[in-house]
Design an enzyme around this catalytic site. Sequence first.
Site, PDB file in Angstrom:
ATOM      1  N   CYS A 296     -12.379  -9.314  10.040  1.00  0.00           N
ATOM      2  CA  CYS A 296     -13.736  -9.831   9.895  1.00  0.00           C
ATOM      3  C   CYS A 296     -14.377  -9.450   8.569  1.00  0.00           C
ATOM      4  CB  CYS A 296     -14.614  -9.335  11.042  1.00  0.00           C
ATOM      5  SG  CYS A 296     -14.908  -7.546  11.024  1.00  0.00           S
TER       6      CYS A 296
ATOM      7  N   GLU B   8      -1.906  -1.554  -5.608  1.00  0.00           N
ATOM      8  CA  GLU B   8      -3.185  -0.912  -5.886  1.00  0.00           C
ATOM      9  C   GLU B   8      -3.028   0.036  -7.066  1.00  0.00           C
ATOM     10  OE1 GLU B   8      -6.716   1.276  -3.282  1.00  0.00           O
ATOM     11  OE2 GLU B   8      -4.639   1.298  -2.589  1.00  0.00           O
TER      12      GLU B   8
ATOM     13  N   CYS C 158     -15.538  -5.601  15.554  1.00  0.00           N
ATOM     14  CA  CYS C 158     -15.156  -6.939  16.037  1.00  0.00           C
ATOM     15  C   CYS C 158     -14.115  -6.859  17.146  1.00  0.00           C
ATOM     16  CB  CYS C 158     -14.619  -7.779  14.885  1.00  0.00           C
ATOM     17  SG  CYS C 158     -13.037  -7.210  14.197  1.00  0.00           S
TER      18      CYS C 158
ATOM     19  N   ASP D 170       0.854  -1.178   0.000  1.00  0.00           N
ATOM     20  CA  ASP D 170       0.000   0.000   0.000  1.00  0.00           C
ATOM     21  C   ASP D 170       0.895   1.234   0.000  1.00  0.00           C
ATOM     22  OD1 ASP D 170      -2.649   1.431   0.430  1.00  0.00           O
ATOM     23  OD2 ASP D 170      -1.556   2.090   2.214  1.00  0.00           O
TER      24      ASP D 170
ATOM     25  N   CYS E 236     -12.284  -1.752  14.718  1.00  0.00           N
ATOM     26  CA  CYS E 236     -13.468  -2.332  14.094  1.00  0.00           C
ATOM     27  C   CYS E 236     -14.445  -2.783  15.182  1.00  0.00           C
ATOM     28  CB  CYS E 236     -13.068  -3.497  13.200  1.00  0.00           C
ATOM     29  SG  CYS E 236     -14.458  -4.316  12.364  1.00  0.00           S
TER      30      CYS E 236
ATOM     31  N   ASP F 111      -2.585   1.915   7.230  1.00  0.00           N
ATOM     32  CA  ASP F 111      -1.800   1.514   6.065  1.00  0.00           C
ATOM     33  C   ASP F 111      -1.553   0.019   6.035  1.00  0.00           C
ATOM     34  OD1 ASP F 111      -1.706   4.192   5.376  1.00  0.00           O
ATOM     35  OD2 ASP F 111       0.171   4.545   6.458  1.00  0.00           O
TER      36      ASP F 111
ATOM     37  N   CYS G 275     -12.146  -4.089   7.166  1.00  0.00           N
ATOM     38  CA  CYS G 275     -11.430  -4.768   8.248  1.00  0.00           C
ATOM     39  C   CYS G 275     -10.786  -6.035   7.713  1.00  0.00           C
ATOM     40  CB  CYS G 275     -12.395  -5.095   9.390  1.00  0.00           C
ATOM     41  SG  CYS G 275     -11.627  -6.021  10.747  1.00  0.00           S
TER      42      CYS G 275
END
Length: 441
Positions: free
Chosen positions: A329, A273, A347, A189, A345, A354, A326
């Site tokens: 999850c 990406e 969860c 990333d 998150c 990053d 996330c």
Amino acid sequence: MTRAVKRALKYRFYPNPEQAAELARTFGCVRLVYNMALQARTEAWTLRQERVSYNTTSAMLTAWKKTEELAFLNEVSSVPLQQALRHLQMAYTNFFAKRAKYPTFKSKKKSRRSAEYTTSAFRYRDGRLTLAKMTEPLDIVWSRPLPGSASPSTVTVSQDAAGRWFVSLLCDDVIEQAPATATGVVGVDAGLDSLLALSTGEKITNPRHERRDRAALARAHRNLAKKEQGSANRARARLKVARVHARITDRRRDHLHKLTTRLVRENQTIVIEDLTVRNMVNNHSLARAISDAAWRQFRTMLEYKADWHGRTLVVVDRWFPSSKLCSACGALAERMPLNVRSWTCRCGRTHDRDVNAARNILAEGLSVIACGGGVRPQRESSRTGRSSAKQEPLGQPRESPSFRAGRIVNHAPLLRAGLEILAERLSTCWGQRRRTPTATA
């Protein structure tokens, strides 16, 4: 396993006054021939709806040399002039293939000063390179030897804005395709606080090359602004500005070369990406930092090095929500402003923005390899002429879906990693579901 490739090696050289004058004349003639041929082709189509080919412009060049006004074209080597016409033909080919805009005229002040020589216009013997119309070889600083007993097929001489002379030799080289030395798969990333964040949790610091020399660059620009237009002092001040820019560019290129070489040597599969840098620099608050990070140059280096060493490069769709998803999850956050660098998150997992994005990019890339989905088809790369969504070694036929499915067994380590990520997400979601109290009527 080895791979035969065409490789250009660039060296710096120091011409004597006679050689510098000859090359300066050659650069001017190359620019003139290119512009005249472009004007002739444009007028032929605009006025008469007539297409002009390379052979026609080559005949025009012969006629131009016979005129009194352009007789000076005979004083330089004819090969760089012919190569200029070939470059123009390639520019038109890219334009009609919708890979580039319509060709533009070369400027004396802004365009790159270069000339290309083929084998008939230079002599290379015992490490000494002599160009046509020259009696002495170029004083080249051989910072590294040519590969094996290779002999250059094309020589390109150029001069940058800082006044430095370079020669680029195109040779045949053999690349050793060694197996990966580390993780085997990695998601990458790109960012600004950290230049790169890897799915392994490692963060690579952004050197910010332009910021290091920002004070010197501003001082050089102030001195340039004070000089009178067209004066010798202004020319010297402009040269100092160009040298600061060249120092920044050299440091950035060196860092990206070392970084991409390390990623390619350590990993068999690299997932990145797709970033639209051209649109992102429209944000005037971040344009300077984005340009200094050179994400596009990083991707270009990664593409050709992955192709050289037989690595698999997967490019994830630019609209994939890697930062808001996330990695544990699979839950999708509603909003994720740029100032949020870490988040928790529902969860219960706390993520570094990053690193979490890099892990999601890796998971999406593994699904691309396994299923062939999740990536939007990209336009063809100018270097390879192929879609940049998933890079395969050159010379192999395009795979049908059934053939790709039959190849899944060859990606057992990658599928195993993808299944581990999926199992981790399922276990996290199942644990969260068991902890949630059941609603009563």
